[in-house]
Design a protein around this motif. Structure first.
Motif, PDB file in Angstrom:
ATOM      1  N   ARG A 129       0.885  -1.158   0.000  1.00  0.00           N
ATOM      2  CA  ARG A 129       0.000   0.000   0.000  1.00  0.00           C
ATOM      3  C   ARG A 129       0.924   1.209   0.000  1.00  0.00           C
ATOM      4  O   ARG A 129       1.920   1.253   0.693  1.00  0.00           O
ATOM      5  N   GLY A 130       0.621   2.182  -0.775  1.00  0.00           N
ATOM      6  CA  GLY A 130       1.504   3.336  -0.869  1.00  0.00           C
ATOM      7  C   GLY A 130       2.274   3.352  -2.168  1.00  0.00           C
ATOM      8  O   GLY A 130       2.675   4.403  -2.649  1.00  0.00           O
ATOM      9  N   ALA A 131       2.470   2.150  -2.742  1.00  0.00           N
ATOM     10  CA  ALA A 131       3.219   2.083  -3.987  1.00  0.00           C
ATOM     11  C   ALA A 131       2.493   2.858  -5.083  1.00  0.00           C
ATOM     12  O   ALA A 131       3.086   3.642  -5.823  1.00  0.00           O
ATOM     13  N   LEU A 132       1.194   2.622  -5.155  1.00  0.00           N
ATOM     14  CA  LEU A 132       0.419   3.278  -6.212  1.00  0.00           C
ATOM     15  C   LEU A 132       0.431   4.789  -6.052  1.00  0.00           C
ATOM     16  O   LEU A 132       0.267   5.526  -7.012  1.00  0.00           O
ATOM     17  N   GLU A 133       0.603   5.235  -4.843  1.00  0.00           N
ATOM     18  CA  GLU A 133       0.604   6.671  -4.601  1.00  0.00           C
ATOM     19  C   GLU A 133       1.856   7.322  -5.170  1.00  0.00           C
ATOM     20  O   GLU A 133       1.809   8.418  -5.708  1.00  0.00           O
ATOM     21  N   LEU A 134       2.975   6.642  -5.022  1.00  0.00           N
ATOM     22  CA  LEU A 134       4.253   7.262  -5.357  1.00  0.00           C
ATOM     23  C   LEU A 134       4.681   7.013  -6.799  1.00  0.00           C
ATOM     24  O   LEU A 134       5.484   7.763  -7.346  1.00  0.00           O
ATOM     25  N   ALA A 135       4.144   5.950  -7.394  1.00  0.00           N
ATOM     26  CA  ALA A 135       4.674   5.517  -8.685  1.00  0.00           C
ATOM     27  C   ALA A 135       4.324   6.481  -9.809  1.00  0.00           C
ATOM     28  O   ALA A 135       3.184   6.902  -9.956  1.00  0.00           O
ATOM     29  N   ASP A 136       5.321   6.839 -10.612  1.00  0.00           N
ATOM     30  CA  ASP A 136       5.091   7.558 -11.861  1.00  0.00           C
ATOM     31  C   ASP A 136       4.956   6.576 -13.020  1.00  0.00           C
ATOM     32  O   ASP A 136       4.328   6.875 -14.034  1.00  0.00           O
ATOM     33  N   ILE A 137       5.602   5.426 -12.858  1.00  0.00           N
ATOM     34  CA  ILE A 137       5.552   4.367 -13.866  1.00  0.00           C
ATOM     35  C   ILE A 137       5.547   3.038 -13.110  1.00  0.00           C
ATOM     36  O   ILE A 137       6.247   2.897 -12.103  1.00  0.00           O
ATOM     37  N   ILE A 138       4.778   2.076 -13.588  1.00  0.00           N
ATOM     38  CA  ILE A 138       4.800   0.739 -12.993  1.00  0.00           C
ATOM     39  C   ILE A 138       5.226  -0.255 -14.071  1.00  0.00           C
ATOM     40  O   ILE A 138       4.734  -0.195 -15.196  1.00  0.00           O
ATOM     41  N   ALA A 139       6.147  -1.126 -13.714  1.00  0.00           N
ATOM     42  CA  ALA A 139       6.579  -2.160 -14.649  1.00  0.00           C
ATOM     43  C   ALA A 139       6.386  -3.526 -13.999  1.00  0.00           C
ATOM     44  O   ALA A 139       6.867  -3.761 -12.889  1.00  0.00           O
ATOM     45  N   VAL A 140       5.680  -4.407 -14.668  1.00  0.00           N
ATOM     46  CA  VAL A 140       5.557  -5.788 -14.208  1.00  0.00           C
ATOM     47  C   VAL A 140       6.726  -6.564 -14.808  1.00  0.00           C
ATOM     48  O   VAL A 140       6.922  -6.566 -16.019  1.00  0.00           O
ATOM     49  N   THR A 141       7.496  -7.177 -13.933  1.00  0.00           N
ATOM     50  CA  THR A 141       8.725  -7.849 -14.357  1.00  0.00           C
ATOM     51  C   THR A 141       8.450  -9.295 -14.794  1.00  0.00           C
ATOM     52  O   THR A 141       7.332  -9.778 -14.689  1.00  0.00           O
ATOM     53  N   LYS A 142       9.496  -9.925 -15.274  1.00  0.00           N
ATOM     54  CA  LYS A 142       9.456 -11.358 -15.621  1.00  0.00           C
ATOM     55  C   LYS A 142       8.426 -11.685 -16.707  1.00  0.00           C
ATOM     56  O   LYS A 142       7.767 -12.726 -16.645  1.00  0.00           O
ATOM     57  N   ALA A 143       8.298 -10.760 -17.660  1.00  0.00           N
ATOM     58  CA  ALA A 143       7.381 -10.999 -18.773  1.00  0.00           C
ATOM     59  C   ALA A 143       8.092 -11.879 -19.801  1.00  0.00           C
ATOM     60  O   ALA A 143       8.365 -11.463 -20.935  1.00  0.00           O
ATOM     61  N   ASP A 144       8.399 -13.089 -19.385  1.00  0.00           N
ATOM     62  CA  ASP A 144       9.086 -14.029 -20.267  1.00  0.00           C
ATOM     63  C   ASP A 144       8.735 -15.454 -19.844  1.00  0.00           C
ATOM     64  O   ASP A 144       8.274 -15.700 -18.727  1.00  0.00           O
ATOM     65  N   GLY A 145       8.893 -16.394 -20.759  1.00  0.00           N
ATOM     66  CA  GLY A 145       8.690 -17.818 -20.469  1.00  0.00           C
ATOM     67  C   GLY A 145       7.342 -18.103 -19.826  1.00  0.00           C
ATOM     68  O   GLY A 145       6.303 -17.585 -20.256  1.00  0.00           O
ATOM     69  N   ASP A 146       7.375 -18.894 -18.767  1.00  0.00           N
ATOM     70  CA  ASP A 146       6.155 -19.338 -18.107  1.00  0.00           C
ATOM     71  C   ASP A 146       5.359 -18.209 -17.473  1.00  0.00           C
ATOM     72  O   ASP A 146       4.159 -18.352 -17.235  1.00  0.00           O
ATOM     73  N   THR A 147       6.029 -17.108 -17.142  1.00  0.00           N
ATOM     74  CA  THR A 147       5.346 -16.046 -16.409  1.00  0.00           C
ATOM     75  C   THR A 147       4.878 -14.907 -17.324  1.00  0.00           C
ATOM     76  O   THR A 147       4.355 -13.908 -16.848  1.00  0.00           O
ATOM     77  N   ALA A 148       5.052 -15.078 -18.650  1.00  0.00           N
ATOM     78  CA  ALA A 148       4.687 -14.000 -19.577  1.00  0.00           C
ATOM     79  C   ALA A 148       3.189 -13.686 -19.503  1.00  0.00           C
ATOM     80  O   ALA A 148       2.786 -12.518 -19.438  1.00  0.00           O
ATOM     81  N   GLY A 149       2.371 -14.726 -19.507  1.00  0.00           N
ATOM     82  CA  GLY A 149       0.923 -14.517 -19.466  1.00  0.00           C
ATOM     83  C   GLY A 149       0.488 -13.863 -18.177  1.00  0.00           C
ATOM     84  O   GLY A 149      -0.333 -12.931 -18.169  1.00  0.00           O
ATOM     85  N   ALA A 150       1.053 -14.337 -17.074  1.00  0.00           N
ATOM     86  CA  ALA A 150       0.711 -13.769 -15.768  1.00  0.00           C
ATOM     87  C   ALA A 150       1.113 -12.302 -15.702  1.00  0.00           C
ATOM     88  O   ALA A 150       0.401 -11.473 -15.116  1.00  0.00           O
ATOM     89  N   ALA A 151       2.239 -11.960 -16.303  1.00  0.00           N
ATOM     90  CA  ALA A 151       2.687 -10.566 -16.301  1.00  0.00           C
ATOM     91  C   ALA A 151       1.693  -9.685 -17.054  1.00  0.00           C
ATOM     92  O   ALA A 151       1.342  -8.594 -16.594  1.00  0.00           O
ATOM     93  N   ASP A 152       1.219 -10.174 -18.191  1.00  0.00           N
ATOM     94  CA  ASP A 152       0.234  -9.409 -18.960  1.00  0.00           C
ATOM     95  C   ASP A 152      -1.047  -9.196 -18.156  1.00  0.00           C
ATOM     96  O   ASP A 152      -1.603  -8.096 -18.127  1.00  0.00           O
ATOM     97  N   ARG A 153      -1.517 -10.264 -17.523  1.00  0.00           N
ATOM     98  CA  ARG A 153      -2.746 -10.139 -16.738  1.00  0.00           C
ATOM     99  C   ARG A 153      -2.552  -9.169 -15.573  1.00  0.00           C
ATOM    100  O   ARG A 153      -3.417  -8.346 -15.274  1.00  0.00           O
TER     101      ARG A 153
END
Lengths: 329, 329
Positions: free
Chosen positions: B184-208
């Protein structure tokens, strides 16, 4: 009136004494401050028993209407709610008394309720400290529920969250990607979120907003004691959902209590408050040094322009001429 | 070495001088503090030119791997990135140098990069102040991009957000209502959010996860200059999305710059920093009074128990015996 006598009358539940006591703790006159300190120490054993609930939300979310109806409900259930307003941006003075009482007309007419208008703004480190002490005085006067309302300007939300047990955030209904007026930071502080105006034409939008907010909150880590803020829909107009809202407040308090987090939260709040007061006092003493206000403004100007490093500016503020900060007993 | 000579060498881009200069501003020895003040004032004209980027995220989100790859990319594009770590909870001492350089092995091997390990923790008001000054020194040494990494313990995220131009938050992929570790608080401060590990088995989860976060952010009011934090997916492993991520950083800086918010944000940061330093210094002077540390601890204990009101405790801290706080030039 002596502090002891005033404390006695506050504890006896005299409304006029309570109002006067709050005015006393709000004052910055040296003799008032001394009496206020005595007063607070005298009522201390009678404090701490109320549920302290913060309520915030954007303008137009219906804070006053909700508090008015909620207060009437609580009185119906045998409670004695007090309502304090915190609005650091307010420039209202005497007029606010009428203003606040008009905003909560039904509650203002209830003998069991106490409504304290927004204190005048603009004093150093003042608003939060005074509101904390006003809470204690309301408790000593027998109010078992203290609601602290804030408009959420600047730091006031975080400050109110730091003086209550449960922080309630109101959101407006807004369909799809429309703004619901939730400030960044609201999700961080909220223990409970209520979407207002769940009635008539806006009932559907309120439901959709609540669903969206629920989904958003799922992405965040839970707070203390594993608490996940519930999202409710309420209508102050029809009184729908207000019992459920209060039940959520009780559930939150119970969850905190079971986890031992309730007492710990209050103890931490008191300690932070003490340190805040010490900082305020030190700054006051600094500003009381001759010419210091002007010097600080000059240094701030240079730092703002970038011609002086903040470190050197801070050193100069305290040391260009020997500064003596003395505070006698 | 004299402050002027050290400043000259820092500005000449000597790595050893930069490391030494940062060590100097981190020191609390009185003679070091005086030299550090001179050093900072001497390099001041050469500061302010870098992009300052904060990066935070939960443990395991892949901060180091991302910064390593991003740094290598930036060097490839002709930049000279510096990386500073802020970790107030760290109890690591000398070992952290190896630690940080191992975490970012490729970047550490680049002559154009400068990596500064986590300073040792636990000093009064220290971590943020030292990191702010380390940023200035990196700029003076010719680093045109300064990345400040924080693990996000306690107040450090807010402090880092207050010393950078753009704050980037990393989230982990997590399906459905699984936790993505966003505090909590992350959304307040963030100017940009990046979901990591958008590769291999976790690519779909990253997109979602990115889609869910995008929806959640729609509920919040936009920040300064109407900026709405974009949510991107990145893979440090495959280097996918990192160019887009940097493009978003540039877009954010441009949006702030156009709105005049960029210079204003930095000016406000400097002024807040000056006031923070003054507060720290006042508190230090207070604590230097004989027996004050013990007295404060006692008062804190009573306030925690609830037997003493915070106001009276603050008064007693400053006034039980006459306290003299004198700070010579």
């Amino acid at each position: 009136m002596k502090a002891e006598e005033l404390a006695r009358r506050v504890r006896a539940g005299e409304r006029v004494a309570l109002a006067r006591a709050i005015t006393l703790v709000e004052s910055r006159r040296a003799d008032h401050e001394r009496r206020a300190g005595e007063l607070l120490q005298a009522v201390l054993p009678a404090t701490g028993s109320a549920m302290r609930v913060g309520i915030s939300g954007p303008p137009g979310a219906g804070k006053s209407t909700l508090i008015d109806q909620l207060g009437v409900n609580l009185i119906g259930a045998g409670h004695r709610p007090a309502v304090l307003a915190v609005d650091p941006s307010s420039t209202r003075s005497g007029g606010s008394i009428l203003g606040d009482k008009t905003r909560m007309a039904r509650l203002a007419a209830e003998p069991a309720a106490f409504i304290r208008p927004t204190p005048s703004a603009g004093r150093l480190g003042g608003v939060a400290a005074r509101s904390r002490e006003a809470i204690l005085l309301c408790e000593a006067a027998g109010h078992d529920i203290v609601i602290v309302e804030t408009v959420g300007a600047g730091q006031s939300e975080a400050e109110v969250a730091d003086m209550v047990d449960t922080f309630l955030f109101l959101a407006q209904p807004g369909a799809g990607d429309e703004l619901q007026g939730l400030k960044r930071g609201a999700l961080e502080l909220a223990d409970i979120i209520a979407v207002t105006k769940a009635d008539g034409d806006t009932a559907g939008a309120a439901d959709r907003s609540a669903a969206e907010l629920t989904a958003a909150l799922q992405l965040l880590q839970p707070g203390a004691a594993g608490w996940r803020p519930p999202v409710l829909t309420v209508s102050a107009l029809t009184n729908r959902g207000l019992d459920a809202l209060w039940a959520a407040v009780l559930r939150h308090a119970a969850a905190m209590g079971e986890a031992g987090a309730f007492a710990e939260r209050r103890a931490e709040q008191r300690v932070r408050w003490m340190h805040q007061l010490i900082e305020d006092k030190l700054r006051e003493l600094l500003l009381a040094a001759p010419g210091m206000g002007r010097r600080l403004a000059e240094l701030e100007g240079e730092v703002r322009k970038g011609s002086l490093s903040p470190r050197l500016a801070a050193d100069r503020a305290l040391a260009r001429e020997p500064v003596e900060i003395t505070h006698g007993a």
